[in-house]
Motif scaffolding. Sequence first.
Motif, PDB file in Angstrom:
ATOM      1  N   VAL A   1       0.848  -1.195   0.000  1.00  0.00           N
ATOM      2  CA  VAL A   1       0.000   0.000   0.000  1.00  0.00           C
ATOM      3  C   VAL A   1       0.883   1.245   0.000  1.00  0.00           C
ATOM      4  O   VAL A   1       0.724   2.144  -0.823  1.00  0.00           O
ATOM      5  CB  VAL A   1      -0.950   0.026   1.218  1.00  0.00           C
ATOM      6  CG1 VAL A   1      -1.611   1.398   1.373  1.00  0.00           C
ATOM      7  CG2 VAL A   1      -1.995  -1.074   1.118  1.00  0.00           C
ATOM      8  N   HIS A   2       1.829   1.276   0.937  1.00  0.00           N
ATOM      9  CA  HIS A   2       2.682   2.458   1.058  1.00  0.00           C
ATOM     10  C   HIS A   2       3.586   2.633  -0.166  1.00  0.00           C
ATOM     11  O   HIS A   2       3.785   3.765  -0.630  1.00  0.00           O
ATOM     12  CB  HIS A   2       3.479   2.406   2.364  1.00  0.00           C
ATOM     13  CG  HIS A   2       2.569   2.486   3.557  1.00  0.00           C
ATOM     14  ND1 HIS A   2       1.884   3.632   3.892  1.00  0.00           N
ATOM     15  CD2 HIS A   2       2.203   1.543   4.459  1.00  0.00           C
ATOM     16  CE1 HIS A   2       1.142   3.397   4.957  1.00  0.00           C
ATOM     17  NE2 HIS A   2       1.312   2.145   5.317  1.00  0.00           N
TER      18      HIS A   2
ATOM     19  N   ASP B   1      -6.104  -9.770  -3.399  1.00  0.00           N
ATOM     20  CA  ASP B   1      -5.137  -9.088  -4.260  1.00  0.00           C
ATOM     21  C   ASP B   1      -5.470  -7.598  -4.435  1.00  0.00           C
ATOM     22  O   ASP B   1      -4.947  -6.942  -5.319  1.00  0.00           O
ATOM     23  CB  ASP B   1      -5.024  -9.778  -5.616  1.00  0.00           C
ATOM     24  CG  ASP B   1      -6.308  -9.727  -6.451  1.00  0.00           C
ATOM     25  OD1 ASP B   1      -7.362  -9.301  -5.923  1.00  0.00           O
ATOM     26  OD2 ASP B   1      -6.257 -10.112  -7.628  1.00  0.00           O
ATOM     27  N   LEU B   2      -6.353  -7.073  -3.543  1.00  0.00           N
ATOM     28  CA  LEU B   2      -6.749  -5.665  -3.617  1.00  0.00           C
ATOM     29  C   LEU B   2      -6.400  -4.932  -2.328  1.00  0.00           C
ATOM     30  O   LEU B   2      -6.422  -5.509  -1.244  1.00  0.00           O
ATOM     31  CB  LEU B   2      -8.263  -5.535  -3.824  1.00  0.00           C
ATOM     32  CG  LEU B   2      -8.878  -6.167  -5.059  1.00  0.00           C
ATOM     33  CD1 LEU B   2     -10.395  -5.979  -5.028  1.00  0.00           C
ATOM     34  CD2 LEU B   2      -8.289  -5.579  -6.325  1.00  0.00           C
ATOM     35  N   ALA B   3      -6.156  -3.638  -2.479  1.00  0.00           N
ATOM     36  CA  ALA B   3      -6.048  -2.732  -1.343  1.00  0.00           C
ATOM     37  C   ALA B   3      -6.973  -1.554  -1.624  1.00  0.00           C
ATOM     38  O   ALA B   3      -6.887  -0.924  -2.686  1.00  0.00           O
ATOM     39  CB  ALA B   3      -4.623  -2.243  -1.160  1.00  0.00           C
ATOM     40  N   ILE B   4      -7.860  -1.281  -0.698  1.00  0.00           N
ATOM     41  CA  ILE B   4      -8.792  -0.159  -0.793  1.00  0.00           C
ATOM     42  C   ILE B   4      -8.237   0.920   0.132  1.00  0.00           C
ATOM     43  O   ILE B   4      -8.056   0.679   1.322  1.00  0.00           O
ATOM     44  CB  ILE B   4     -10.206  -0.579  -0.385  1.00  0.00           C
ATOM     45  CG1 ILE B   4     -10.647  -1.784  -1.240  1.00  0.00           C
ATOM     46  CG2 ILE B   4     -11.192   0.576  -0.492  1.00  0.00           C
ATOM     47  CD1 ILE B   4     -11.763  -2.598  -0.642  1.00  0.00           C
TER      48      ILE B   4
ATOM     49  N   PHE C   1      -8.319   5.176  -3.600  1.00  0.00           N
ATOM     50  CA  PHE C   1      -7.725   4.305  -4.609  1.00  0.00           C
ATOM     51  C   PHE C   1      -8.129   2.865  -4.314  1.00  0.00           C
ATOM     52  O   PHE C   1      -8.297   2.480  -3.152  1.00  0.00           O
ATOM     53  CB  PHE C   1      -6.185   4.323  -4.529  1.00  0.00           C
ATOM     54  CG  PHE C   1      -5.514   5.595  -4.921  1.00  0.00           C
ATOM     55  CD1 PHE C   1      -5.313   5.923  -6.252  1.00  0.00           C
ATOM     56  CD2 PHE C   1      -5.038   6.458  -3.949  1.00  0.00           C
ATOM     57  CE1 PHE C   1      -4.649   7.087  -6.614  1.00  0.00           C
ATOM     58  CE2 PHE C   1      -4.364   7.628  -4.291  1.00  0.00           C
ATOM     59  CZ  PHE C   1      -4.180   7.946  -5.618  1.00  0.00           C
ATOM     60  N   VAL C   2      -8.225   2.076  -5.351  1.00  0.00           N
ATOM     61  CA  VAL C   2      -8.183   0.623  -5.207  1.00  0.00           C
ATOM     62  C   VAL C   2      -6.988   0.185  -6.043  1.00  0.00           C
ATOM     63  O   VAL C   2      -6.920   0.449  -7.249  1.00  0.00           O
ATOM     64  CB  VAL C   2      -9.477  -0.077  -5.668  1.00  0.00           C
ATOM     65  CG1 VAL C   2      -9.303  -1.590  -5.597  1.00  0.00           C
ATOM     66  CG2 VAL C   2     -10.663   0.363  -4.813  1.00  0.00           C
ATOM     67  N   PHE C   3      -6.037  -0.429  -5.362  1.00  0.00           N
ATOM     68  CA  PHE C   3      -4.851  -0.982  -6.008  1.00  0.00           C
ATOM     69  C   PHE C   3      -5.049  -2.486  -6.156  1.00  0.00           C
ATOM     70  O   PHE C   3      -5.580  -3.138  -5.262  1.00  0.00           O
ATOM     71  CB  PHE C   3      -3.599  -0.736  -5.162  1.00  0.00           C
ATOM     72  CG  PHE C   3      -3.233   0.713  -5.000  1.00  0.00           C
ATOM     73  CD1 PHE C   3      -2.619   1.403  -6.035  1.00  0.00           C
ATOM     74  CD2 PHE C   3      -3.476   1.375  -3.816  1.00  0.00           C
ATOM     75  CE1 PHE C   3      -2.263   2.740  -5.888  1.00  0.00           C
ATOM     76  CE2 PHE C   3      -3.129   2.709  -3.652  1.00  0.00           C
ATOM     77  CZ  PHE C   3      -2.520   3.388  -4.685  1.00  0.00           C
TER      78      PHE C   3
ATOM     79  N   ILE D   1      -7.025   0.419 -10.085  1.00  0.00           N
ATOM     80  CA  ILE D   1      -8.260   0.103 -10.800  1.00  0.00           C
ATOM     81  C   ILE D   1      -9.378   1.070 -10.412  1.00  0.00           C
ATOM     82  O   ILE D   1     -10.402   1.119 -11.084  1.00  0.00           O
ATOM     83  CB  ILE D   1      -8.694  -1.365 -10.625  1.00  0.00           C
ATOM     84  CG1 ILE D   1      -8.947  -1.708  -9.164  1.00  0.00           C
ATOM     85  CG2 ILE D   1      -7.654  -2.301 -11.243  1.00  0.00           C
ATOM     86  CD1 ILE D   1      -9.589  -3.089  -8.965  1.00  0.00           C
ATOM     87  N   LEU D   2      -9.188   1.846  -9.341  1.00  0.00           N
ATOM     88  CA  LEU D   2     -10.095   2.924  -8.994  1.00  0.00           C
ATOM     89  C   LEU D   2      -9.280   4.075  -8.431  1.00  0.00           C
ATOM     90  O   LEU D   2      -8.396   3.862  -7.591  1.00  0.00           O
ATOM     91  CB  LEU D   2     -11.131   2.489  -7.954  1.00  0.00           C
ATOM     92  CG  LEU D   2     -12.093   3.619  -7.524  1.00  0.00           C
ATOM     93  CD1 LEU D   2     -13.509   3.110  -7.443  1.00  0.00           C
ATOM     94  CD2 LEU D   2     -11.673   4.254  -6.221  1.00  0.00           C
TER      95      LEU D   2
END
Length: 154
Positions: free
Chosen positions: A7-8, A107-110, A131-133, A144-145
């Motif tokens: 994330v960071h 596999d996502l980070a919101i 963000f959505v990574f 992706i967002l």
Amino acid sequence: MFTEDMVHDALQTWCDNVVAVGKVHAEGGDARAFATRVLSDNYDYDNGKVLFKPTLTYGAQTFRPTGEGALAYFTGGDESFPDDKGFKLKPWVKVWYSKEDHILHGDLAIVQCNVHFIGADDSHIFVNKSFVFKKCEDGKVRIILHQSSLPYQP
């Protein structure tokens, strides 16, 4: 699996890329080509779908579901997006995030955070970001967002 360190790293990469695009432009380089590579490396337009709502967009062009629309917002110069002046070309000399919080989900980070921008003219703004990574099949982390707005001021 997405990790807190990822994330960071993803947020710092996004901030660093804002500065890098502006620097290429300020030094007379091909900012559009550089920003195209940044988009390909960091947004999933090439392989999937991206939901992008830039800060300073409105009307029929509020949302940018295509890489072309995102590139126009970042670098301007596209007659299909006449109101875009090239947000990343300012140039911004320092960009960082604060008040970050996130949810990890497979596999996502919101992610939500504030992003601060310092311009070469010593201007300072900050915006609220979501963000959505996604950790993609090639191992790269891509957006992706991306939703961005100015803070509400009653």
